[in-house]
Design an enzyme around this catalytic site. Structure first.
Site, mmCIF file in Angstrom:
data_model
loop_
_atom_site.group_PDB
_atom_site.id
_atom_site.type_symbol
_atom_site.label_atom_id
_atom_site.label_comp_id
_atom_site.label_asym_id
_atom_site.label_seq_id
_atom_site.Cartn_x
_atom_site.Cartn_y
_atom_site.Cartn_z
ATOM 1 N N ALA A 172 -0.301 8.652 1.228
ATOM 2 C CA ALA A 172 -1.480 8.584 1.882
ATOM 3 C C ALA A 172 -2.477 7.479 1.120
ATOM 4 N N THR A 203 -10.313 6.609 -1.200
ATOM 5 C CA THR A 203 -9.008 7.403 -1.015
ATOM 6 C C THR A 203 -7.768 7.057 -1.923
ATOM 7 N N LYS A 260 -5.004 -0.174 -5.208
ATOM 8 C CA LYS A 260 -3.507 0.221 -5.436
ATOM 9 C C LYS A 260 -3.214 0.201 -6.686
ATOM 10 N N ILE A 305 -6.936 14.072 0.816
ATOM 11 C CA ILE A 305 -6.372 13.880 -0.595
ATOM 12 C C ILE A 305 -7.651 13.907 -1.709
ATOM 13 N N ILE A 334 4.854 4.628 7.494
ATOM 14 C CA ILE A 334 6.022 4.476 6.455
ATOM 15 C C ILE A 334 6.318 6.317 6.428
ATOM 16 N N PRO A 386 -4.013 -14.254 16.826
ATOM 17 C CA PRO A 386 -5.083 -14.904 15.681
ATOM 18 C C PRO A 386 -4.096 -15.108 14.693
ATOM 19 N N LYS A 415 -1.588 -4.354 12.279
ATOM 20 C CA LYS A 415 -0.697 -5.043 11.411
ATOM 21 C C LYS A 415 -0.149 -6.070 12.231
ATOM 22 N N ASN A 454 6.448 -3.898 5.238
ATOM 23 C CA ASN A 454 7.198 -3.130 6.171
ATOM 24 C C ASN A 454 7.074 -3.750 7.425
ATOM 25 N N THR A 495 2.563 -1.084 -3.485
ATOM 26 C CA THR A 495 2.665 -1.976 -2.863
ATOM 27 C C THR A 495 3.050 -3.432 -3.892
ATOM 28 N N ASP A 496 3.762 -4.344 -3.333
ATOM 29 C CA ASP A 496 3.772 -5.552 -4.030
ATOM 30 C C ASP A 496 2.713 -6.425 -4.208
ATOM 31 N N GLU A 497 1.552 -6.085 -3.466
ATOM 32 C CA GLU A 497 0.315 -6.786 -3.482
ATOM 33 C C GLU A 497 -0.469 -6.618 -4.782
ATOM 34 N N TYR A 538 -8.222 -3.777 -1.432
ATOM 35 C CA TYR A 538 -6.929 -2.881 -0.991
ATOM 36 C C TYR A 538 -5.932 -2.896 -2.446
ATOM 37 N N SER A 539 -5.686 -4.191 -2.795
ATOM 38 C CA SER A 539 -4.662 -4.233 -3.730
ATOM 39 C C SER A 539 -5.236 -3.796 -5.064
HETATM 40 P P1 NAD Z 1 -0.611 3.793 7.193
HETATM 41 O O1 NAD Z 1 -2.103 3.224 7.328
HETATM 42 O O2 NAD Z 1 0.136 3.648 8.462
HETATM 43 O O3 NAD Z 1 -0.590 5.480 7.053
HETATM 44 C C1 NAD Z 1 -1.521 5.937 5.912
HETATM 45 C C2 NAD Z 1 -1.542 7.606 6.044
HETATM 46 O O4 NAD Z 1 -2.209 8.203 5.173
HETATM 47 C C3 NAD Z 1 -2.121 8.068 7.547
HETATM 48 O O5 NAD Z 1 -1.354 9.054 8.105
HETATM 49 C C4 NAD Z 1 -3.480 8.630 7.057
HETATM 50 O O6 NAD Z 1 -3.871 9.765 7.994
HETATM 51 C C5 NAD Z 1 -3.227 9.061 5.787
HETATM 52 N N1 NAD Z 1 -4.418 9.173 5.038
HETATM 53 C C6 NAD Z 1 -5.239 8.311 4.842
HETATM 54 N N2 NAD Z 1 -6.392 8.605 4.011
HETATM 55 C C7 NAD Z 1 -6.073 10.063 3.631
HETATM 56 C C8 NAD Z 1 -6.739 10.990 2.926
HETATM 57 N N3 NAD Z 1 -7.914 10.833 2.321
HETATM 58 N N4 NAD Z 1 -6.142 12.168 2.655
HETATM 59 C C9 NAD Z 1 -4.868 12.408 3.466
HETATM 60 N N5 NAD Z 1 -4.274 11.443 4.494
HETATM 61 C C10 NAD Z 1 -4.853 10.318 4.246
HETATM 62 O O7 NAD Z 1 -0.188 3.225 5.904
HETATM 63 P P2 NAD Z 1 1.685 2.923 5.731
HETATM 64 O O8 NAD Z 1 1.469 1.329 6.149
HETATM 65 O O9 NAD Z 1 2.325 3.681 6.153
HETATM 66 O O10 NAD Z 1 1.507 2.909 3.982
HETATM 67 C C11 NAD Z 1 1.995 4.090 3.524
HETATM 68 C C12 NAD Z 1 1.934 3.852 2.139
HETATM 69 O O11 NAD Z 1 2.857 2.684 1.528
HETATM 70 C C13 NAD Z 1 0.461 3.442 1.409
HETATM 71 O O12 NAD Z 1 0.261 3.951 0.046
HETATM 72 C C14 NAD Z 1 0.712 1.879 1.096
HETATM 73 O O13 NAD Z 1 -0.078 1.281 0.312
HETATM 74 C C15 NAD Z 1 2.213 1.641 0.972
HETATM 75 N N6 NAD Z 1 2.756 0.483 1.166
HETATM 76 C C16 NAD Z 1 2.811 0.089 2.687
HETATM 77 C C17 NAD Z 1 3.390 -1.085 2.869
HETATM 78 C C18 NAD Z 1 3.420 -1.627 4.510
HETATM 79 O O14 NAD Z 1 4.001 -2.779 4.643
HETATM 80 N N7 NAD Z 1 2.939 -0.988 5.212
HETATM 81 C C19 NAD Z 1 4.075 -1.685 2.039
HETATM 82 C C20 NAD Z 1 4.101 -1.200 0.892
HETATM 83 C C21 NAD Z 1 3.437 -0.087 0.371
HETATM 84 O O1 DAU Z 2 3.062 -6.467 0.961
HETATM 85 C C1 DAU Z 2 2.794 -5.069 1.130
HETATM 86 C C2 DAU Z 2 1.531 -4.887 2.175
HETATM 87 O O2 DAU Z 2 2.114 -5.488 3.491
HETATM 88 C C3 DAU Z 2 1.002 -3.425 2.436
HETATM 89 O O3 DAU Z 2 0.956 -2.942 1.058
HETATM 90 C C4 DAU Z 2 0.093 -3.404 2.950
HETATM 91 O O4 DAU Z 2 -0.223 -2.009 3.366
HETATM 92 C C5 DAU Z 2 0.216 -3.794 4.523
HETATM 93 O O5 DAU Z 2 -0.738 -3.955 5.473
HETATM 94 C C6 DAU Z 2 0.965 -5.367 4.420
HETATM 95 O O6 DAU Z 2 -0.317 -6.307 4.021
HETATM 96 P P1 DAU Z 2 -0.581 -7.721 4.605
HETATM 97 O O7 DAU Z 2 -1.924 -7.977 4.510
HETATM 98 O O8 DAU Z 2 0.611 -8.636 4.159
HETATM 99 O O9 DAU Z 2 -0.139 -7.394 6.033
HETATM 100 P P2 DAU Z 2 -0.562 -7.752 7.559
HETATM 101 O O10 DAU Z 2 0.160 -7.456 8.561
HETATM 102 O O11 DAU Z 2 -2.029 -7.410 7.830
HETATM 103 O O12 DAU Z 2 -0.580 -9.422 7.490
HETATM 104 C C7 DAU Z 2 0.473 -9.986 7.200
HETATM 105 C C8 DAU Z 2 0.317 -11.604 7.272
HETATM 106 O O13 DAU Z 2 -0.120 -11.932 8.614
HETATM 107 C C9 DAU Z 2 -0.720 -12.095 6.371
HETATM 108 O O14 DAU Z 2 -0.542 -13.001 5.572
HETATM 109 C C10 DAU Z 2 -1.994 -12.018 7.150
HETATM 110 C C11 DAU Z 2 -1.508 -12.645 8.461
HETATM 111 N N1 DAU Z 2 -2.067 -12.215 9.683
HETATM 112 C C12 DAU Z 2 -2.516 -10.735 9.800
HETATM 113 C C13 DAU Z 2 -3.091 -10.402 10.992
HETATM 114 C C14 DAU Z 2 -3.499 -8.874 11.054
HETATM 115 C C15 DAU Z 2 -2.732 -13.126 10.643
HETATM 116 O O15 DAU Z 2 -2.507 -14.369 10.527
HETATM 117 N N2 DAU Z 2 -3.200 -12.436 11.745
HETATM 118 C C16 DAU Z 2 -3.406 -11.165 12.033
HETATM 119 O O16 DAU Z 2 -4.157 -10.934 12.909
#
Ligand code: NAD
Ligand code: DAU
Length: 353
Positions: free
Chosen positions: A86, A104, A163, A63, A15, A214, A198, A189, A134-136, A159-160
């Protein structure tokens, strides 16, 4: 002289890279400083198109390192905004290593809050600490209802929980020190540059390589999916128009049962690969459920829509087609990530600096 100096943490991740790209391109009068530790999830290949722009600076750093954070704030004294992304972000990894997530996501956030408080101590005007969450944190819903900004926190995974804790620290700095903060809590996302651990990028990659898909449990869990560029636009809107001290929920108004989403994904990938649509359903393999697997997330994003005028632009079907095409057209990016070669790109440039 820049109009704004924005420190974006985690800008080399999924993101974060979209947020950096949006701000660097759309606001040449903003200086964007991207602070990222380049963990396994950070990839500078995500930002090749903006890395040479004059309003963009990359700093490799953790960080959790308070001295480093302080030195960045001392060097770039004009930083007026922090967008904090981050984090360790993958639920399955948090189940294996909860301490890393606490370090972190909680301590790292606290470090940034403390550094911002110290830097802005005497003048809080036009400052903003924007925390991306996050919504989690709200826990798990049954088949009915939605998460609103006032839903009580009820996290279930490490994780949640981490957060949620960081969100509480952010609010505590607003209540205690009047640090100008805003928080947004977003749903799942999807889109380009997402690390293929993911669900969506992992499954696209596995379908292409004829590997098993899986599916955890019965595949009945529900997620609310939002195209990543719509999230980046929501962040832009909240940064400019959000009210200090408020929380905004961001969601796609787009709920899918995992198994239904997986079947749409399979059809789309099959179509682009010239396979019979649905042929790859044979790869679906039901596996042991994720521990503590939240059943359903669903965001009520009406506050953001009504108060700040944001809504998602991309329909899911279009977003999924765009996303699948991107992964198929960028197989080098995917293979570099899968085989670890993406680290080589920046190792020589940034290691030990
Ligand atoms: P990501 O794992 O793709 O990226 C995380 C980034 O943070 C990486 O570039 C990593 O190098 C950096 N990072 C990790 N530890 C660090 C540290 N100690 N110091 C500096 N940098 C560090 O994550 P993402 O999916 O892009 O998510 C970004 C943010 O959005 C997170 O805070 C996550 O909780 C939140 N978020 C993600 C989703 C989602 O669906 N992916 C949804 C809602 C909220
Ligand atoms: O809701 C926001 C969150 O969405 C973010 O805060 C997290 O950073 C992001 O990783 C994501 O979390 P989820 O756990 O929902 O995402 P993930 O892609 O890991 O899994 C999506 C759904 O699919 C979940 O119900 C678990 C399932 N899953 C996931 C994987 C990786 C599977 O069934 N098989 C898989 O191999």
């Amino acid at each position: 002289m820049y109009k704004k100096q924005i420190l974006i943490t985690g800008g080399a991740g999924f993101i974060g890279s979209h947020v950096v790209r949006l701000f660097v391109n759309k606001y040449p009068d903003y200086h964007i400083i991207n602070l990222d530790a380049l963990t396994y999830a950070g990839n500078l290949n995500n930002l090749k198109d903006v890395e040479s722009k004059s309003n963009y600076t990359f700093v490799k750093g953790d960080i959790c390192d308070f001295d480093l954070i302080r030195s960045i704030f001392e060097k770039y004294k004009e930083i007026d905004t922090v967008i904090h992304l981050a984090a360790e972000s993958h639920v399955d990894r948090s189940i294996k290593d909860p301490f890393l997530f606490a370090k972190t996501n909680i301590l790292g956030t606290l470090n940034l809050l403390e550094a911002a408080k110290n830097l802005w101590n005497n003048n809080l005007k036009n400052k903003l600490f924007y925390h991306i969450s996050t919504d989690e944190v709200y826990g798990s819903l049954s088949d009915e209802g939605f998460f609103t900004e006032t839903t009580a926190y009820d996290p279930h995974s490490p994780y949640s929980a981490s957060k949620a804790s960081s969100d509480h620290f952010v609010r505590s700095f607003y209540d205690t020190y009047k640090l100008p903060v805003v928080i947004s809590n977003c749903s799942n996302n999807y889109g380009s540059y997402q690390f293929p651990e993911k669900l969506i990028p992992l499954f696209i990659n596995n379908i292409c390589s004829n590997k098993e898909l899986p599916v955890y449990g019965k595949g009945e869990n529900v997620r609310d999916w939002l195209y990543v560029e719509d999230h980046a636009r929501a962040i832009e809107v909240i940064l400019h128009k959000g009210k200090i001290g408020e929380t905004y929920n961001i969601g796609g108004f787009n709920e899918w049962k995992n198994i239904d989403l997986i079947k749409v994904l399979i059809k789309t990938v099959d179509k682009f690969l010239g396979r019979e649509e649905g042929a790859s359903e044979k790869l679906i393999t039901y596996v042991k459920d994720r521990a503590g697997h939240d059943y359903r997330y669903a965001i009520d994003a009406s506050k953001l829509k009504e108060e700040l005028g944001w809504q998602p632009l991309l329909q899911f079907e279009e977003g999924i087609e765009k996303t699948v095409k991107w992964y198929l057209n960028n197989d080098e990016w995917v293979s570099n990530v899968v085989n670890g070669d993406y680290k080589k790109y920046y190792q020589e440039m940034y290691e030990d600096k």
